[in-house]
Design a protein around this motif. Structure first.
Motif, PDB file in Angstrom:
ATOM      1  N   GLN A 324       5.902   0.979  -1.223  1.00 60.81           N
ATOM      2  CA  GLN A 324       7.192   0.628  -1.741  1.00 60.81           C
ATOM      3  C   GLN A 324       7.007  -0.655  -2.435  1.00 60.81           C
ATOM      4  OE1 GLN A 324      10.092   0.296   1.648  1.00 60.81           O
ATOM      5  NE2 GLN A 324      10.135   2.442   1.999  1.00 60.81           N
ATOM      6  N   ARG A 325       6.411  -1.521  -1.946  1.00 57.35           N
ATOM      7  CA  ARG A 325       6.202  -2.899  -2.817  1.00 57.35           C
ATOM      8  C   ARG A 325       5.380  -2.432  -3.944  1.00 57.35           C
ATOM      9  NH1 ARG A 325       3.262  -7.425   0.090  1.00 57.35           N
ATOM     10  NH2 ARG A 325       4.114  -8.317  -1.670  1.00 57.35           N
ATOM     11  N   LEU A 326       4.219  -1.445  -3.908  1.00 55.13           N
ATOM     12  CA  LEU A 326       3.642  -1.164  -5.202  1.00 55.13           C
ATOM     13  C   LEU A 326       4.388  -0.521  -6.358  1.00 55.13           C
ATOM     14  CD1 LEU A 326       0.330  -0.094  -3.366  1.00 55.13           C
ATOM     15  CD2 LEU A 326       0.312  -2.020  -5.026  1.00 55.13           C
ATOM     16  N   GLU A 327       5.340   0.066  -5.683  1.00 55.33           N
ATOM     17  CA  GLU A 327       6.293   0.978  -6.721  1.00 55.33           C
ATOM     18  C   GLU A 327       6.958   0.110  -7.521  1.00 55.33           C
ATOM     19  OE1 GLU A 327       6.533   4.077  -7.664  1.00 55.33           O
ATOM     20  OE2 GLU A 327       4.644   4.762  -6.616  1.00 55.33           O
ATOM     21  N   LEU A 328       7.541  -0.892  -6.852  1.00 56.53           N
ATOM     22  CA  LEU A 328       8.429  -1.902  -7.514  1.00 56.53           C
ATOM     23  C   LEU A 328       7.596  -3.013  -8.303  1.00 56.53           C
ATOM     24  CD1 LEU A 328      11.026  -2.618  -4.521  1.00 56.53           C
ATOM     25  CD2 LEU A 328      11.302  -1.422  -6.694  1.00 56.53           C
ATOM     26  N   LEU A 329       6.598  -3.406  -7.707  1.00 63.87           N
ATOM     27  CA  LEU A 329       5.543  -4.423  -8.432  1.00 63.87           C
ATOM     28  C   LEU A 329       4.832  -3.942  -9.683  1.00 63.87           C
ATOM     29  CD1 LEU A 329       4.570  -6.511  -5.412  1.00 63.87           C
ATOM     30  CD2 LEU A 329       6.353  -7.144  -7.160  1.00 63.87           C
ATOM     31  N   TYR A 330       4.228  -2.814  -9.147  1.00 65.86           N
ATOM     32  CA  TYR A 330       3.320  -2.077 -10.221  1.00 65.86           C
ATOM     33  C   TYR A 330       3.476  -0.901 -10.627  1.00 65.86           C
ATOM     34  CZ  TYR A 330       0.720  -6.522  -8.945  1.00 65.86           C
ATOM     35  OH  TYR A 330       0.214  -7.813  -9.330  1.00 65.86           O
ATOM     36  N   PRO A 331       4.626  -0.508 -10.950  1.00 64.29           N
ATOM     37  CA  PRO A 331       5.133   1.180 -11.260  1.00 64.29           C
ATOM     38  C   PRO A 331       3.988   1.700 -12.399  1.00 64.29           C
ATOM     39  CG  PRO A 331       6.742  -0.523 -12.326  1.00 64.29           C
ATOM     40  CD  PRO A 331       5.795  -1.156 -11.616  1.00 64.29           C
ATOM     41  N   GLY A 332       3.347   2.844 -12.191  1.00 64.86           N
ATOM     42  CA  GLY A 332       2.675   3.500 -13.276  1.00 64.86           C
ATOM     43  C   GLY A 332       1.212   2.795 -13.195  1.00 64.86           C
ATOM     44  N   ARG A 333       1.320   1.673 -12.485  1.00 61.29           N
ATOM     45  CA  ARG A 333      -0.224   0.845 -12.963  1.00 61.29           C
ATOM     46  C   ARG A 333      -0.711   0.801 -11.511  1.00 61.29           C
ATOM     47  NH1 ARG A 333       0.601  -4.318 -14.186  1.00 61.29           N
ATOM     48  NH2 ARG A 333       2.739  -4.431 -13.677  1.00 61.29           N
ATOM     49  N   HIS A 334      -0.695   1.736 -10.716  1.00 63.48           N
ATOM     50  CA  HIS A 334      -1.516   1.646  -9.326  1.00 63.48           C
ATOM     51  C   HIS A 334      -1.767   2.855  -8.725  1.00 63.48           C
ATOM     52  CE1 HIS A 334       2.380   2.370  -7.400  1.00 63.48           C
ATOM     53  NE2 HIS A 334       1.796   2.592  -6.588  1.00 63.48           N
ATOM     54  N   THR A 335      -2.680   3.187  -8.013  1.00 62.59           N
ATOM     55  CA  THR A 335      -2.861   4.241  -7.121  1.00 62.59           C
ATOM     56  C   THR A 335      -3.477   3.692  -5.623  1.00 62.59           C
ATOM     57  OG1 THR A 335      -5.288   4.151  -7.809  1.00 62.59           O
ATOM     58  CG2 THR A 335      -3.746   5.701  -9.146  1.00 62.59           C
ATOM     59  N   LEU A 336      -3.009   4.452  -4.548  1.00 63.70           N
ATOM     60  CA  LEU A 336      -3.149   3.954  -3.220  1.00 63.70           C
ATOM     61  C   LEU A 336      -3.731   5.563  -2.713  1.00 63.70           C
ATOM     62  CD1 LEU A 336      -3.565   2.019  -1.061  1.00 63.70           C
ATOM     63  CD2 LEU A 336      -1.151   2.584  -0.596  1.00 63.70           C
ATOM     64  N   ASP A 337      -4.772   5.497  -2.464  1.00 60.14           N
ATOM     65  CA  ASP A 337      -5.356   6.905  -1.692  1.00 60.14           C
ATOM     66  C   ASP A 337      -6.154   6.632  -0.415  1.00 60.14           C
ATOM     67  OD1 ASP A 337      -5.045   8.232  -4.047  1.00 60.14           O
ATOM     68  OD2 ASP A 337      -6.702   7.442  -5.125  1.00 60.14           O
ATOM     69  N   THR A 338      -5.753   7.711   0.615  1.00 59.10           N
ATOM     70  CA  THR A 338      -6.108   7.384   1.977  1.00 59.10           C
ATOM     71  C   THR A 338      -6.883   8.718   2.115  1.00 59.10           C
ATOM     72  OG1 THR A 338      -4.038   8.523   2.712  1.00 59.10           O
ATOM     73  CG2 THR A 338      -4.338   6.094   2.671  1.00 59.10           C
ATOM     74  N   GLU A 339      -8.058   8.541   3.133  1.00 57.62           N
ATOM     75  CA  GLU A 339      -8.758   9.576   3.728  1.00 57.62           C
ATOM     76  C   GLU A 339      -8.946   9.436   5.214  1.00 57.62           C
ATOM     77  OE1 GLU A 339     -13.310  11.466   3.420  1.00 57.62           O
ATOM     78  OE2 GLU A 339     -12.503   9.947   1.786  1.00 57.62           O
ATOM     79  N   ASP A 340      -8.187  10.406   5.934  1.00 58.20           N
ATOM     80  CA  ASP A 340      -8.100  10.212   7.443  1.00 58.20           C
ATOM     81  C   ASP A 340      -8.879  11.408   7.978  1.00 58.20           C
ATOM     82  OD1 ASP A 340      -7.564   9.529   9.815  1.00 58.20           O
ATOM     83  OD2 ASP A 340      -5.031   9.581   9.668  1.00 58.20           O
ATOM     84  N   ARG A 341     -10.065  11.186   8.601  1.00 63.57           N
ATOM     85  CA  ARG A 341     -10.779  12.253   9.438  1.00 63.57           C
ATOM     86  C   ARG A 341     -10.951  11.733  10.829  1.00 63.57           C
ATOM     87  NH1 ARG A 341     -14.568  11.823   5.124  1.00 63.57           N
ATOM     88  NH2 ARG A 341     -16.021  11.179   6.568  1.00 63.57           N
ATOM     89  N   PRO A 342     -11.123  12.767  11.950  1.00 67.43           N
ATOM     90  CA  PRO A 342     -11.346  12.148  13.136  1.00 67.43           C
ATOM     91  C   PRO A 342     -12.646  11.153  13.239  1.00 67.43           C
ATOM     92  CG  PRO A 342     -11.068  14.658  13.128  1.00 67.43           C
ATOM     93  CD  PRO A 342     -10.994  14.178  11.743  1.00 67.43           C
TER      94      PRO A 342
END
Length: 371
Positions: A324-342
């Motif tokens: 939410q903070r990233l969407e407000l502070l850096y809209p269109g200028r960020h990516t946040l990707d996660t990889e969750d495996r056992p």
């Protein structure tokens, strides 16, 4: 207060509106008046300047009257309260009143003043005035609704920013109780052993507290201070974990005055310790890597964790708030990707820093400025 936001008292009313509201509406009526001046200019030659002026002034004054009667009385009192029948009845009544006054004037002007130069048709005049009035009244309502929509969006954005600032203030005022408790316990144990690490722990805690209480109060902070804060946090966690975990954090790339929103990177590292390293009963590991350039920063954090089924990939509340903070502070200028495996978790954040490239180009231009 911004000049455009200053309240302005309306004539013949106790209502006040912002200056920008008055300017927009004034501009609108100047355009409408200009249109009528252009459309009716032939009256100067066929009747007289006085009739031309009376025709334009009367038409614009009547339109202004029914427009603001609709905006400030009919609309809020009936339409917004869903009393549609009464609203449309009053609007039609106001339009008919306008039609009666304007059409009688047109009938007199074109039938008796201009006379044989133009045939006068009362029904033609009524039809023209009716549809033109609907058109201008519709434009005025559309203008008001557009302004109201814009103001609502501005207020919502202001609320979002204030909420964001409240979250940042909360983060700044809240040192993770478990982290602080563990750090103080570790410091106590080190002082009992008279370890050489004790002064370093005190220094790191002091730097972290100073950053959270003072530096992070700004909208943007130097990136090197944010990195130093992360490094202190990780070093103190290393002391707490001891030989239980293998922890590494590397930074590569130039640091040359880039700025970033404060306490933005910590949740990724904190999340790795809380849900990864802190949950492992055997040897744990965490690898962090930050890559910098003039216009962007990329932070990657990998860690092992208990071999549970993967989650939905969105992370806990810390990552949700971070998104939410990233969407407000850096809209269109960020990516946040996660990889969750056992047994494994990885998160990668990339941010294009505002103005970093422009700042570098400006500095380069200054450095190459001819003497």
């Amino acid at each position: 207060m911004d000049f455009l936001e200053r309240p302005l008292k309306l004539p013949l009313s106790n209502r006040t509106v912002p200056v920008k509201y008055a300017l927009v509406h004034t501009g609108y009526w100047i355009l409408i008046t200009g249109f009528f001046l252009y459309e009716k200019r032939y009256l100067i030659y066929k009747a007289s300047l006085s009739y031309f002026a009376v025709c334009v002034v009367m038409r614009v004054a009547l339109l202004i009257g029914i427009a603001y009667l609709n905006l400030h009385y009919f609309l809020p009192r009936y339409l917004l309260k869903r009393r549609y029948g009464r609203y449309f009845a009053l609007v039609m009544l106001s339009i008919l009143s306008y039609l009666l006054a304007q059409s009688l004037f047109d009938y007199y002007l074109y039938g008796y003043v201009i006379g044989p130069m133009r045939n006068s048709d009362l029904w033609e005049s009524l039809s023209y005035n009716f549809f033109s009035t609907l058109w201008y009244l519709g434009l005025m309502v559309a203008l008001k609704l557009s302004i109201d929509w814009y103001e609502q969006q501005r207020i919502l954005q202001k609320i979002r920013v204030e909420k964001l600032q409240a979250e940042v203030d909360f983060l700044r005022s809240q040192v993770n109780p478990h982290f602080l408790f563990n750090s103080l316990n570790n410091l106590y144990a080190l002082t009992l052993r008279k370890s050489d690490q004790a002064p370093d722990v005190v220094l790191k805690l002091s730097e972290m507290m100073e950053y959270m209480l003072y530096d992070s109060d700004d909208v943007r902070v130097p990136l090197d201070k944010e990195i130093r804060y992360l490094q202190n946090y990780i070093e103190l966690e290393k002391i707490r974990c001891g030989d239980h975990a293998e922890i590494a954090f590397d930074v590569s790339g130039p640091l040359n005055g880039q700025e970033i929103a404060p306490l933005l990177l910590l949740p990724l590292v904190e999340n790795a310790f809380k849900h990864g390293v802190g949950k492992q009963s055997k040897t744990a590991w965490l690898r962090g890597k930050m890559e910098l350039d003039h216009a962007a920063v990329t932070l990657t954090v990998e860690n092992n964790k208990p071999a549970l089924p993967p989650s939905n990939g969105k992370g806990g509340i810390g990552l949700v708030n971070l998104r939410q903070r990233l969407e407000l502070l850096y809209p269109g200028r960020h990516t946040l990707d996660t990889e969750d495996r056992p047994g494994y978790y990885k998160v990668t954040l990339n941010i294009t820093l505002a103005g970093a490239e422009e700042k570098r180009q400006t500095e380069n231009a200054d450095n190459h400025e001819p003497l």
